[in-house]
Write a protein that holds these residues in place. Structure first.
Motif, PDB file in Angstrom:
ATOM      1  N   MET A  80     102.476  63.232 -30.758  1.00 42.77           N
ATOM      2  CA  MET A  80     103.673  63.309 -29.958  1.00 42.77           C
ATOM      3  C   MET A  80     103.420  62.543 -28.665  1.00 42.77           C
ATOM      4  O   MET A  80     102.418  62.761 -27.999  1.00 42.77           O
ATOM      5  N   PRO A  81     104.304  61.642 -28.289  1.00 46.02           N
ATOM      6  CA  PRO A  81     104.127  60.902 -27.046  1.00 46.02           C
ATOM      7  C   PRO A  81     104.063  61.851 -25.845  1.00 46.02           C
ATOM      8  O   PRO A  81     104.873  62.766 -25.714  1.00 46.02           O
ATOM      9  N   ALA A  82     103.066  61.615 -24.980  1.00 43.65           N
ATOM     10  CA  ALA A  82     102.902  62.419 -23.771  1.00 43.65           C
ATOM     11  C   ALA A  82     102.428  61.506 -22.642  1.00 43.65           C
ATOM     12  O   ALA A  82     101.541  60.668 -22.839  1.00 43.65           O
ATOM     13  N   TYR A  83     103.028  61.677 -21.475  1.00 45.35           N
ATOM     14  CA  TYR A  83     102.680  60.876 -20.309  1.00 45.35           C
ATOM     15  C   TYR A  83     102.376  61.798 -19.140  1.00 45.35           C
ATOM     16  O   TYR A  83     103.118  62.746 -18.873  1.00 45.35           O
ATOM     17  N   LEU A  84     101.282  61.502 -18.424  1.00 41.43           N
ATOM     18  CA  LEU A  84     100.948  62.202 -17.205  1.00 41.43           C
ATOM     19  C   LEU A  84     101.415  61.327 -16.061  1.00 41.43           C
ATOM     20  O   LEU A  84     101.043  60.147 -15.974  1.00 41.43           O
ATOM     21  N   ILE A  85     102.246  61.887 -15.207  1.00 45.96           N
ATOM     22  CA  ILE A  85     102.791  61.140 -14.067  1.00 45.96           C
ATOM     23  C   ILE A  85     102.164  61.728 -12.814  1.00 45.96           C
ATOM     24  O   ILE A  85     102.368  62.904 -12.492  1.00 45.96           O
ATOM     25  N   ARG A  86     101.370  60.909 -12.124  1.00 46.20           N
ATOM     26  CA  ARG A  86     100.671  61.348 -10.911  1.00 46.20           C
ATOM     27  C   ARG A  86     101.288  60.683  -9.696  1.00 46.20           C
ATOM     28  O   ARG A  86     101.609  59.502  -9.726  1.00 46.20           O
ATOM     29  N   HIS A  87     101.420  61.478  -8.660  1.00 40.80           N
ATOM     30  CA  HIS A  87     101.931  60.982  -7.379  1.00 40.80           C
ATOM     31  C   HIS A  87     100.796  61.058  -6.372  1.00 40.80           C
ATOM     32  O   HIS A  87     100.470  62.149  -5.905  1.00 40.80           O
ATOM     33  N   PRO A  88     100.156  59.926  -6.041  1.00 41.55           N
ATOM     34  CA  PRO A  88      99.029  59.937  -5.117  1.00 41.55           C
ATOM     35  C   PRO A  88      99.390  60.642  -3.803  1.00 41.55           C
ATOM     36  O   PRO A  88     100.433  60.390  -3.211  1.00 41.55           O
ATOM     37  N   GLY A  89      98.519  61.556  -3.395  1.00 42.30           N
ATOM     38  CA  GLY A  89      98.738  62.289  -2.159  1.00 42.30           C
ATOM     39  C   GLY A  89      99.690  63.460  -2.292  1.00 42.30           C
ATOM     40  O   GLY A  89      99.926  64.189  -1.332  1.00 42.30           O
ATOM     41  N   LYS A  90     100.292  63.627  -3.460  1.00 43.76           N
ATOM     42  CA  LYS A  90     101.250  64.711  -3.691  1.00 43.76           C
ATOM     43  C   LYS A  90     100.959  65.362  -5.043  1.00 43.76           C
ATOM     44  O   LYS A  90     101.791  65.353  -5.941  1.00 43.76           O
ATOM     45  N   ALA A  91      99.773  65.925  -5.196  1.00 46.12           N
ATOM     46  CA  ALA A  91      99.364  66.487  -6.488  1.00 46.12           C
ATOM     47  C   ALA A  91     100.338  67.545  -6.987  1.00 46.12           C
ATOM     48  O   ALA A  91     100.498  67.730  -8.194  1.00 46.12           O
ATOM     49  N   SER A  92     101.029  68.214  -6.091  1.00 41.27           N
ATOM     50  CA  SER A  92     101.984  69.243  -6.519  1.00 41.27           C
ATOM     51  C   SER A  92     103.189  68.639  -7.242  1.00 41.27           C
ATOM     52  O   SER A  92     103.913  69.354  -7.932  1.00 41.27           O
ATOM     53  N   ASP A  93     103.394  67.337  -7.112  1.00 39.13           N
ATOM     54  CA  ASP A  93     104.506  66.659  -7.780  1.00 39.13           C
ATOM     55  C   ASP A  93     104.108  66.066  -9.133  1.00 39.13           C
ATOM     56  O   ASP A  93     104.948  65.504  -9.829  1.00 39.13           O
ATOM     57  N   ASP A  94     102.827  66.165  -9.515  1.00 38.70           N
ATOM     58  CA  ASP A  94     102.370  65.615 -10.790  1.00 38.70           C
ATOM     59  C   ASP A  94     103.003  66.393 -11.936  1.00 38.70           C
ATOM     60  O   ASP A  94     103.154  67.610 -11.868  1.00 38.70           O
ATOM     61  N   ILE A  95     103.390  65.662 -12.995  1.00 41.41           N
ATOM     62  CA  ILE A  95     104.013  66.320 -14.145  1.00 41.41           C
ATOM     63  C   ILE A  95     103.512  65.702 -15.452  1.00 41.41           C
ATOM     64  O   ILE A  95     103.075  64.555 -15.492  1.00 41.41           O
ATOM     65  N   LEU A  96     103.596  66.488 -16.508  1.00 37.34           N
ATOM     66  CA  LEU A  96     103.316  66.026 -17.860  1.00 37.34           C
ATOM     67  C   LEU A  96     104.637  66.032 -18.610  1.00 37.34           C
ATOM     68  O   LEU A  96     105.339  67.037 -18.639  1.00 37.34           O
ATOM     69  N   VAL A  97     104.980  64.884 -19.200  1.00 34.81           N
ATOM     70  CA  VAL A  97     106.221  64.752 -19.957  1.00 34.81           C
ATOM     71  C   VAL A  97     105.833  64.479 -21.405  1.00 34.81           C
ATOM     72  O   VAL A  97     105.075  63.547 -21.681  1.00 34.81           O
ATOM     73  N   GLU A  98     106.343  65.304 -22.329  1.00 38.05           N
ATOM     74  CA  GLU A  98     106.046  65.071 -23.741  1.00 38.05           C
ATOM     75  C   GLU A  98     107.227  65.498 -24.598  1.00 38.05           C
ATOM     76  O   GLU A  98     107.944  66.441 -24.265  1.00 38.05           O
ATOM     77  N   ASP A  99     107.427  64.749 -25.669  1.00 39.54           N
ATOM     78  CA  ASP A  99     108.529  65.017 -26.590  1.00 39.54           C
ATOM     79  C   ASP A  99     108.314  64.130 -27.805  1.00 39.54           C
ATOM     80  O   ASP A  99     107.864  62.985 -27.660  1.00 39.54           O
ATOM     81  N   PRO A 100     108.630  64.609 -29.009  1.00 37.69           N
ATOM     82  CA  PRO A 100     108.438  63.782 -30.205  1.00 37.69           C
ATOM     83  C   PRO A 100     109.211  62.459 -30.168  1.00 37.69           C
ATOM     84  O   PRO A 100     108.768  61.460 -30.726  1.00 37.69           O
ATOM     85  N   ALA A 101     110.346  62.432 -29.486  1.00 37.44           N
ATOM     86  CA  ALA A 101     111.173  61.220 -29.451  1.00 37.44           C
ATOM     87  C   ALA A 101     111.073  60.482 -28.117  1.00 37.44           C
ATOM     88  O   ALA A 101     111.888  59.613 -27.826  1.00 37.44           O
ATOM     89  N   LEU A 102     110.066  60.799 -27.301  1.00 41.17           N
ATOM     90  CA  LEU A 102     109.962  60.218 -25.964  1.00 41.17           C
ATOM     91  C   LEU A 102     109.591  58.740 -26.006  1.00 41.17           C
ATOM     92  O   LEU A 102     108.682  58.336 -26.734  1.00 41.17           O
ATOM     93  N   THR A 103     110.318  57.946 -25.236  1.00 41.60           N
ATOM     94  CA  THR A 103     109.990  56.533 -25.072  1.00 41.60           C
ATOM     95  C   THR A 103     109.998  56.213 -23.586  1.00 41.60           C
ATOM     96  O   THR A 103     110.623  56.909 -22.783  1.00 41.60           O
ATOM     97  N   LEU A 104     109.302  55.152 -23.226  1.00 40.36           N
ATOM     98  CA  LEU A 104     109.237  54.699 -21.836  1.00 40.36           C
ATOM     99  C   LEU A 104     109.589  53.226 -21.806  1.00 40.36           C
ATOM    100  O   LEU A 104     109.093  52.439 -22.611  1.00 40.36           O
TER     101      LEU A 104
END
Length: 67
Positions: A1-25
Motif C-alpha cells: 500500500m502506498p505510504a508517504y512520510l511528510i516531515r516539516h523541518p523544525g515542526k515535528a508536531s506537524d509530521d504526518i504519515l499518509v497511506e491508502d491503497p489508491a494513493l498517488t502523488l
C-alpha cells in the motif's frame, strides 16, 4: 500500500504519515498533490519546505561482495 512520510523541518508536531491503497502523488504548479479514490486528499505548497519520503517501498540492499 502506498505510504508517504511528510516531515516539516523544525515542526515535528506537524509530521504526518499518509497511506491508502489508491494513493498517488503528483507535483503540479509548485504543489505536492496527494490523490486517492475520492479525489484530492492533501496538497502541500513547495514553500512549506516539507520533505516527502515514500516509506512503503523496500530499501535496496547492497549487492553481495564477491570473494
Amino acid at each position: 500500500m502506498p505510504a508517504y512520510l511528510i516531515r516539516h523541518p523544525g515542526k515535528a508536531s506537524d509530521d504526518i504519515l499518509v497511506e491508502d491503497p489508491a494513493l498517488t502523488l503528483r507535483f503540479e504548479h509548485g504543489w505536492a498533490v496527494f490523490t486517492d479514490a475520492a479525489g484530492t486528499c492533501l496538497a502541500i505548497p513547495a514553500e512549506a519546505g516539507a520533505h516527502i519520503e515514500r516509506v512503503d517501498e523496500p530499501q535496496d540492499e547492497p549487492a553481495p561482495q564477491k570473494e
